[in-house]
Design an enzyme around this catalytic site. Sequence first.
Site, PDB file in Angstrom:
ATOM      1  N   ARG A   1     -12.240  60.235 -43.003  1.00  0.00           N
ATOM      2  CA  ARG A   1     -12.124  59.005 -42.223  1.00  0.00           C
ATOM      3  C   ARG A   1     -13.274  58.941 -41.219  1.00  0.00           C
ATOM      4  O   ARG A   1     -13.784  59.969 -40.781  1.00  0.00           O
ATOM      5  CB  ARG A   1     -10.784  59.020 -41.483  1.00  0.00           C
ATOM      6  CG  ARG A   1     -10.433  57.720 -40.805  1.00  0.00           C
ATOM      7  CD  ARG A   1      -9.047  57.797 -40.174  1.00  0.00           C
ATOM      8  NE  ARG A   1      -9.070  58.603 -38.974  1.00  0.00           N
ATOM      9  CZ  ARG A   1      -7.990  58.889 -38.243  1.00  0.00           C
ATOM     10  NH1 ARG A   1      -6.789  58.462 -38.629  1.00  0.00           N
ATOM     11  NH2 ARG A   1      -8.091  59.618 -37.163  1.00  0.00           N
TER      12      ARG A   1
ATOM     13  N   ASP B   1      -3.166  44.615 -49.341  1.00  0.00           N
ATOM     14  CA  ASP B   1      -3.720  43.291 -49.036  1.00  0.00           C
ATOM     15  C   ASP B   1      -5.249  43.257 -49.003  1.00  0.00           C
ATOM     16  O   ASP B   1      -5.870  42.275 -49.411  1.00  0.00           O
ATOM     17  CB  ASP B   1      -3.119  42.718 -47.741  1.00  0.00           C
ATOM     18  CG  ASP B   1      -3.195  43.680 -46.561  1.00  0.00           C
ATOM     19  OD1 ASP B   1      -3.611  44.842 -46.752  1.00  0.00           O
ATOM     20  OD2 ASP B   1      -2.829  43.275 -45.443  1.00  0.00           O
TER      21      ASP B   1
ATOM     22  N   LYS C   1     -31.573  80.396   0.899  1.00  0.00           N
ATOM     23  CA  LYS C   1     -31.133  79.800   2.169  1.00  0.00           C
ATOM     24  C   LYS C   1     -32.285  79.802   3.177  1.00  0.00           C
ATOM     25  O   LYS C   1     -32.461  78.869   3.940  1.00  0.00           O
ATOM     26  CB  LYS C   1     -29.938  80.584   2.734  1.00  0.00           C
ATOM     27  CG  LYS C   1     -29.524  80.148   4.148  1.00  0.00           C
ATOM     28  CD  LYS C   1     -28.177  80.711   4.561  1.00  0.00           C
ATOM     29  CE  LYS C   1     -27.888  80.421   6.036  1.00  0.00           C
ATOM     30  NZ  LYS C   1     -26.464  80.195   6.298  1.00  0.00           N
TER      31      LYS C   1
ATOM     32  N   LYS D   1     -27.038  98.651  -5.506  1.00  0.00           N
ATOM     33  CA  LYS D   1     -28.463  98.961  -5.562  1.00  0.00           C
ATOM     34  C   LYS D   1     -29.177  98.284  -4.393  1.00  0.00           C
ATOM     35  O   LYS D   1     -29.868  98.931  -3.620  1.00  0.00           O
ATOM     36  CB  LYS D   1     -29.072  98.459  -6.882  1.00  0.00           C
ATOM     37  CG  LYS D   1     -28.914  99.445  -8.023  1.00  0.00           C
ATOM     38  CD  LYS D   1     -29.622  98.985  -9.301  1.00  0.00           C
ATOM     39  CE  LYS D   1     -28.925  97.788  -9.923  1.00  0.00           C
ATOM     40  NZ  LYS D   1     -29.019  97.720 -11.373  1.00  0.00           N
TER      41      LYS D   1
ATOM     42  N   HIS E   1     -24.414  45.209 -29.338  1.00  0.00           N
ATOM     43  CA  HIS E   1     -23.228  45.824 -28.727  1.00  0.00           C
ATOM     44  C   HIS E   1     -22.849  47.130 -29.431  1.00  0.00           C
ATOM     45  O   HIS E   1     -21.700  47.331 -29.801  1.00  0.00           O
ATOM     46  CB  HIS E   1     -22.043  44.862 -28.709  1.00  0.00           C
ATOM     47  CG  HIS E   1     -22.299  43.643 -27.887  1.00  0.00           C
ATOM     48  ND1 HIS E   1     -23.012  43.678 -26.717  1.00  0.00           N
ATOM     49  CD2 HIS E   1     -21.945  42.350 -28.052  1.00  0.00           C
ATOM     50  CE1 HIS E   1     -23.085  42.460 -26.205  1.00  0.00           C
ATOM     51  NE2 HIS E   1     -22.457  41.634 -27.000  1.00  0.00           N
TER      52      HIS E   1
END
Lengths: 538, 538
Positions: free
Chosen positions: B534, B492, B136, B67, B272
Site C-alpha cells: 500500500r 464500485d 565558558k 586523569k 500543493h
Amino acid sequence: MMISIKRALLSVSDKTGLIPLANTLRQYGCELISTGGTGKTLQENGIAYTDIQQVTGNPEAFGGRMKTISFAIESALLFDREKDNAEAEHLNITPIDLVVCNLYPFKKVLDAGADEATLIENIDIGGPTMVRAGAKNFKYVAVVTDVADYDALIAELTTNQGALSYATRKRLMRKAFNHTADYDAMIATAMDKLDGELSLRLAFTGGKELRYGENSHQKAFYYRDKEADASSLYDMKILHGKELSFNNILDINGAIESVRRLSKTGCAVIKHTNPCGLAEGDDQRQVFEAAWAGDPVSAYGGILAFNRPLERRAAEFLMLDAEDRSQRKFVEVIIAPQIPADTLAYLQQHKNLRVIEYNTAFPPCRKDVRYVNGLLLAQDADLELLSKMEAVTEIKPDIDAIRPLVEFGLKAISNIKSNSIVLVREKNGLFQMLGMGAGQPNRLNSTKLALERSRETLTAEYNGDSAGLEAYIAAEIGKAIMISDAFFPFPDNVEFAAEHGVKTITQPGGSMRDNLSFDACNRLGVAMILTGLRHFKH
Amino acid sequence: MMISIKRALLSVSDKTGLIPLANTLRQYGCELISTGGTGKTLQENGIAYTDIQQVTGNPEAFGGRMKTISFAIESALLFDREKDNAEAEHLNITPIDLVVCNLYPFKKVLDAGADEATLIENIDIGGPTMVRAGAKNFKYVAVVTDVADYDALIAELTTNQGALSYATRKRLMRKAFNHTADYDAMIATAMDKLDGELSLRLAFTGGKELRYGENSHQKAFYYRDKEADASSLYDMKILHGKELSFNNILDINGAIESVRRLSKTGCAVIKHTNPCGLAEGDDQRQVFEAAWAGDPVSAYGGILAFNRPLERRAAEFLMLDAEDRSQRKFVEVIIAPQIPADTLAYLQQHKNLRVIEYNTAFPPCRKDVRYVNGLLLAQDADLELLSKMEAVTEIKPDIDAIRPLVEFGLKAISNIKSNSIVLVREKNGLFQMLGMGAGQPNRLNSTKLALERSRETLTAEYNGDSAGLEAYIAAEIGKAIMISDAFFPFPDNVEFAAEHGVKTITQPGGSMRDNLSFDACNRLGVAMILTGLRHFKH
C-alpha cells in the site's frame, strides 16, 4: 543491590525541599558535604554538615567558578567500589553515595533576556561534572537533579533505613543524563543565537512502537514532545478496542482539531485527516446525524470526534445492535472528552471499535513542524480564523448575522487539505457542513466536488416529491455560504458556484485579479466577503 | 582580541592530525600538557610535553577514570584573566589557553552494539568538563573538539604567530557546547534504551527565517537536520529569483521525490505537493510536454522538477519570450540537477521565476517525521515500490512487459495524497501520467477525477475529426494502466473504471472483500494485478 547512603554531597541553587531531605539523610547517620549557599541554609536550620573545602583541600576560588571540581570529589564519585577500594584508601578517598544538585538557572536568566556576560556566568561547570560523574557510577551512587524527586527519595530512604535501590539509582541516572543533555542543548542553542546562528533541538520521550507506519512496510514509533503539555494528545486514554495505528493517530489529531474550537456541542467525521462531515448545535444526537449526513459513504471506516461527553442517545445513531447488519455504522475510532459508562457499554458491543477519551483542557499546540528530506520546517500553528469581514460586492449581507456561520466554515476549512472549498448551512441553530472538496491541484475541481457533495446531502435529506427536489436544493444552497481557503485566481469558481445556486461566498482575497471575481459576483447576483486570512494546509 | 596560545592541553582519543598541530604550537613556543596516550604519541614523534600529573599534582587513578579533573586544570581554564589574576598567582595557577580534546568514542561502541558495562566505561567525564570549562571562558580560551578544525587552526596560528582571534574562539565555543549537547543527547538516549524507555533527540542547525509559513499569519523558519547528508534538500542552490517560501520548499520536496526514482529523463509538475503531471522518456523536451499535458490548468503557478540537466530546448516549451503573453507558461519554481548557462539565460527572462539546482547525489531520507500537537510520529520513509506482481484475474497480462509502466505509476502514486488513483500510459517508450485523482475521502471520487482528467488529456492530444474522438479515448484508456494506492473495499471502482474503458488495474490487495473486485474484473473483461504494498500518504 541496595546502597546505604553514608555520605551525601548537597549543592543546590534552588533550596526548595532541601531541609526535609537533609533531615532524613541525617536521621540515618549520613554525613552531609555542602557548598557555601547550601551549607548556610543547613546551618540556619541547625543541620550539621562538612564544608566542601575540607574535602577538596582547596578554597572556593575565582568568584565561585571553582567550588566542587577536585580530584577528591570526583574520585569519591567515580571510583569502582569493588575493583578500586585499595587504591581509594591509599589515595585517602572516601566514597560519596549521593549527589543532590541542581544546576545554575541558565534557563531562568535566558528567559529573562539576560545579556551575554550574565548568560555565560550562568553556565554551570562544576554541577554537570558532579552529576555526570555520579551518574556514570550509578552502580554505587545516586544522583538527584530534580526537586520533584525529593519526596519519593525521602519515602524510599525511610522504607530502606537510609538506603536506595539499584532500580532507583538507574532511573535517577537516566534522568541525570537527560538533564545534562537538556542543559547543554539549551546552552548550545543560546550560544548559537548570540553568534547569529539559529539552531533548534527537540527532545521526545515515552516512545512506543506502532505495529507499522503509514503502510505495513514502514516501521514506526511515536513519542511525546518533552515540552508538550502534560494533558496532550499523547495522553489520550483508550477505553476499548485494539491499539492505535499510525494513521489512527494522524486522523485523531485531525478530528480533535476539527471540533476543538466549536462553540456548541460538535461532531466531526474524519477520513484521511480531513473532516468529511462536521456539525455543531444544541442537541448532540442531531449534531451527530448532521455531521454523518455530510458524507455517509466516506464516513464508513472513519473517525468520529466529539467535543462534549458522548451521550448514549447520540451514540445509538450508530445502530450497533441492529439485527440487519447493513444498518450498523462501522467506524474505526470514537473520541470524546468523556465516555459515560452507559455509552461505553453500548459501544463495547463492537469489538474492533476504538473508544477513546481525550483531555479537552490540552491547549492547542503553537508549534507546527514539517520534516522533509533532512530539512525541518517549523512554523506557528494556524490558530487565527479571520482578520476582517468585508463585503466587496453590491449585495452586502448582514455581517453580524452571518459571522457565526462563516466562523464555523473557517474552522472546517482550516483543517482540510488545500485547495479546499466547503459549503456550510445554518438551520434552526444547527450548523452543518453540506459538502467539501479537498486536496485538488485545481481549485475549480474542489468547488465542483463541494457542490456535488452538497447536492447529494440535500437530496438525501429531502422528504417531498421528486418534482420539488431541484427547488429545494436551490433554496438550501442559496441559504448556504461557500468558503474558500485561498483566493480565486480567476472568476471561474464564482461562475460555477453561481450557476449551481450559491448566493454567498467568502475568500481571503489577495489575488492580483480579485476584481474579476468581484465583477462576476456582481454580474451574477452573488455576495462576496473577504476574510483576510488564507488557510492553506498541505 | 587575539590570545597568544602559550599553554595548551592536548587530550585526544583520536590521534589523527595531532602531530602537525602539536608541531605548529611548539613552533610558537607553546607549552604542551598531555595525558597518557596523547603524551606517548607526542613522545614517539619527538615532541616535548609536560605530563598532566605534574600540573594536577595527582596521579592518574582508578583505571583512568581520573586523569584531568583537578583544581589546577579547571582553574587554569576557568579563571578570569582580568579580575582574578592575583588570586590565580597566589594559588599557583598558570593559565591554559587552548584545549584540544575529543571525547571517549561513545557513539562508536554504541554502534558496535557494546554491552552496558562497555557503554558506561565509554562515558567521558573529564573530557566534557575541560571542554565546557574552556568554552565558558572562551573570552580567553580556545577549545577544539573536532579533528576537522585542525587545518584551519594551524593556518590561523601560522598567520597570527601563535595567536587565535576572538571570532575563532567564539565559533569554537559554540561548537564545543553543541558537541557536549550531542554527546549527552546520545548518552541519555542510550541509557534510556538500556532501561527500556524509548526517547529521541533531534538537532537542527543553519536556521533561516522565512517571510512567513503556510499562510502569512504564521511565522516560520527552516533548518538542516544535523544528521542529514551534506548535499541534502537544504543545500539546493538558488540561481535566480526571489527567496523561497514555506510552500515552495514543501512543493520542491514533493517535486524532487517525484522524479528522484525515474530511470530515464523525467519531469514532474507539482501543485500543493502532489504531482499533477509526470512523464519519463528519452527526449527531455518531449517528456516535459507530456508531463505538462497531464494537467495544463493546474500546472499554472506550479513547480517543475527535472532529474537531468535542463536543456534549453526543453525549457523553451515555457515560451517565456512569446509576444502573446497568454502563451507564456507561468510556473513558480524550476528545479534540476544542473541548469546550463544558456538555459539559465533563457529562464532569467522571467523575473519572478525561481531557478534552482539540487544535488541528485543526496540519498533519499530514510526518516519520515510527523508532528501533531505535541506528539511525534516517526517512521521509515516509503521507499519500496512493490512486493509482487500477481495477476488475479482470468485475463493475465504479460507481467514482464508491463512492469516498467506499473513501476512508473507506483513512483507517481507514492507521492500523491491518499486516496489516490492514477492512469499511466506508455507510448513509444514515453511514460506519461494521463490523469490523477488525489486526496479524496472516498476512493471512487479519486477514480472519477483520474478518469475525467485522463479524458481531458486525451481530448487535447487528439488530432482527428470529432467523430473519432471517443474511439481514440477508448483505445488509449484501454492501453493505459490504472493504479490504486490502496485496496478497493467494494467493486464500485472496478465497475466505474471498466465502464470508462480501463482494461488493466493494479492495487496492493488485502481487503476482506478482494474477491468482489476480482469477480467484477472477470465479469467486465478487466485484468487485475496485485502489487502487495500500500502507498498511503496523508
